[in-house]
Scaffold this active site. Sequence first.
Site, mmCIF file in Angstrom:
data_model
loop_
_atom_site.group_PDB
_atom_site.id
_atom_site.type_symbol
_atom_site.label_atom_id
_atom_site.label_comp_id
_atom_site.label_asym_id
_atom_site.label_seq_id
_atom_site.Cartn_x
_atom_site.Cartn_y
_atom_site.Cartn_z
ATOM 1 N N LYS A 1 0.860 -1.200 0.000
ATOM 2 C CA LYS A 1 0.000 0.000 0.000
ATOM 3 C C LYS A 1 0.889 1.241 0.000
ATOM 4 O O LYS A 1 1.906 1.274 0.694
ATOM 5 C CB LYS A 1 -0.909 -0.021 1.229
ATOM 6 N N SER B 1 -9.934 2.332 2.652
ATOM 7 C CA SER B 1 -8.998 3.020 1.795
ATOM 8 C C SER B 1 -8.002 2.095 1.076
ATOM 9 O O SER B 1 -7.370 2.516 0.116
ATOM 10 C CB SER B 1 -8.207 4.026 2.620
ATOM 11 N N SER C 1 -10.425 0.094 6.845
ATOM 12 C CA SER C 1 -9.761 0.200 5.541
ATOM 13 C C SER C 1 -9.088 -1.061 5.029
ATOM 14 O O SER C 1 -8.677 -1.121 3.876
ATOM 15 C CB SER C 1 -8.729 1.333 5.565
#
Lengths: 486, 477
Positions: free
Chosen positions: A77, A152, A176
């Site tokens: 990420k 997210s 997330s």
Amino acid sequence: MYHNKTLAQLSAMLQAKEVSSVELTQYFLDRIKARDGEINSFISVTAEQALAQAKAADERLAAGTAEPLTGVPFAQKDIFCTEGVRSSCGSKMLDNFISPYDATVVTKLKAVGAVMLGKTNMDEFAMGSSNETSFYGSVKNPWDLKKVPGGSSGGSAAAVAARLAPAATGTDTGGSIRQPASLCNLTGLKPTYGRISRYGMIAFASSLDQAGPMARTAEDCALLMNAMAGFDEKDSTSIEKEVPDYTTDLNKSIKGLKIGLPKEFFGEGLDPEVAKTVEAAIQQYKDMGAEVVEISLPNSGLSVPVYYVVAPAECSSNLSRMDGVRFGHRCEEPKDLEDLYKRSRGEGFGEEVKRRILIGTYALSAGYYDAYYIKAQKLRRLISDDFKKAFEQVDVIMGPTSPNVAFNMGEKSDDPVSMYLSDIYTIAVNLAGLPGMSIPAGFAHDMPVGLQVIGNYFEESHLLNVAHAYQQQTDWHERCPAGFED
Amino acid sequence: MQWEVVIGLEIHAQLMTNSKIFSGASIAYGAEPNTQACAVDLGLPGVLPVLNTEAVRMAAKFGLAIGANVSRHSVFARKNYFYPDLPKGYQISQMELPIVEAGKLEIELKDGTKKIIGVTRAHLEEDAGKSLHEDYHGMTGIDLNRAGTPLLEIVSEPDMRSAEEAVAYMRKIHSLVQYIGICDGNMAEGSFRCDANVSVRPKGQAEYGTRAELKNINSFKFVEKAINIEVERQIDLIEDGGKVVQETRLYDADKNETRSMRSKEEANDYRYFPDPDLLPVVLDDEYLQAVKDTLPELPDVKRDRFIEQYGLSSVDAGILTVSREAADYFEKVAELSAAAKLAANWMMGEVSASLNKNDLDIKDCPVSAEMLAGMLKRIEDNTISGKIAKEVFEAMWAGDGDADTVIDKKGLKQITDSSAIEALVDQVIANNPVQAAEFKAGKEQLMGFFVGQIMKASQGKANPAQVNQLLKKKLSE
């Protein structure tokens, strides 16, 4: 082919020399190149570094000093600072930020020889539940390209769902990891707060942020946890507690497991089709010998309002360092200092980030601090206490991860409150600092549904065991979105 | 109208740790800009603070030294504001739960009156960097070497009623922090800084007047001047029918005036909240006892002991105990020479004058305590006179060896042989018959003339008491 294999399977193939890390890495790089245009799950693909890491991994495999993750590709990420690589956090603000250092999670994954394919797309500064707030454009859900992947960690979720990477890292401040895992049919684990170091993970809300693995199976999550977890002296909030081998308990029997179902998680707002799917998954657990009791988390209804005071308050302060002075976006030709701040931040941040900075600044302001921030902290304690009481009664808590399946892109972007409500079942877990998972539990409206499993503090091993047992009996987690099988 | 001045001080003492309060970077002064700023100090995305426990120990030490309550549970908070030399956009400080609360300190004024000044709190915080406005062609340079340097902010009660009291308090804290080894007290390098809250009110009024905060007054002299000029300004303002506004004012030492920096309305809302990156600081009794055990004898206790043990006056004992090094030096000299009062006089006389003249600290004094004691012994046993001793001292200062070496080499041994002195006396009287006659006729003021002549003839070595005695005898013959 390789893309349909799990992390564990690829690891075994590498150890057995059935494939080299360079071949595997090149295979996934090619696949990303060929297919990521459809879903936009990567911000940066770091082919050169990946191949160099793969080469080193092959040497380690040859020398017999390999660990289970040595040579296995994964996606990172873009919230994790990675030395020499753009670490944008999905924001224009950090589009030009090449990190001079590695986050602890990055260091740890490098140490075991895992191969980073690239940095995945995400909501800007991890603020969002649909991946629509990214400066690098929306990510599409491989299960339906008109729909959002969740957020997210939407880029990580979409990349793994589309088989562009066997696994990915994520972070979870209010859901997330779990919500995108749910929306993309993945297994995702948000560990106990403090279990994985936050050092080098670009902060959104410091008291809630926690990194974790996203993969297709619980077993793969366990393998990643073995590499990611542990105390870090650079993070004062990480906890000095021994890291178990998370694969050890995977196959333990779950007979007699006591599951609590909070009645608040099955009330108004839950899509009936999602409810049915989750109930079927719970029936499966009953069939496997688990016992189910209804419990109550009376204060869980306060989670969303509490979260939207605490998280913005912390983020309003955490994002102050993005001021155009030392790194990141700086406006052209600032007239004076105030102009430099206003335009750099005004241009660098997107709408949702600005909204949360404003909410947080307001909540911390003189005259409002007690009514908002202090009150929220008190309620946060009540929410934690609910869980504490519940765990005196039950081993794990189960319910839906998200009230809905993936929604259409653009559907909620003008309605922040409705967007915020898609994290209604996940947020309480962050506020309490507990570990939680989402596991594929079936489909509703032809889209994946996740089952959330919440455990007591530091019981990640137990959660993985509970998830793994289910995955031995079901094949939901093996389902691949149409068009991405080959 | 009779006015009463009300003053409270906020003192920032830089702690003498090896590294910064939340990172491992060095805090040494004077390095090239930005060479002592690591990723944490630069406030890069993702970095986290880790508390330097040495800073905590030093703060606890200070709290114990002023008899304060050292919190078992203190919390770091973020003070949010934007400034280019504040990398994170917030300063990590302590707000609601500081590490030190409710201490007190006794000050002594020039007229000998004593007064207790309350210390409201002392809290740990990080320093900011520096903005450099010169030599950047209209741009601003940022040096973050200082960012993250540990500070102890010591906040007094508004207990002081004059600039003199404020300076006495500031000196006392300055002495104390050096005594207990937590701050080097170097004001030129900014290791010890002071802001003053100043207000005036009609004598007898219970409520405080509106205060102004004076910033950036970094010497004892300036504190006194700044406060006095600000008090004058406020009284003039009120007497002319104006009102003091709450604001921050900057003292300009060149113009000796204070001027407005920012008003209350322009002041930041700092939006303090507990820093979620740091755990509360929890200290237990065992820890505090261990810190207490490391405390040296404190200035007040030492002063009282000096009065008792060495028979010094309160003023002398006070001066000698301002710095721990000076007090230690004195004690060593007093013990080795067994002449405490003489030692005290020399310390406050020649030693301190020479140090001042050469801008030296006592720890760098070229005349060691052993050397000074050796010289005092020679005064005590009449080997040299006090006057010759000054010459010996200068020679020792210049590096000519210890007292005995100097006395020997320069032949400074005092003449105590009465026949030798008698010969000198006779010679001087014989050489000055006119004056001798005048003296005998009653002009006794000429005694000094003769003593001077004899001392000169002996190159200062004749024992003055013997000279006096013999002179009197001879001239009255």
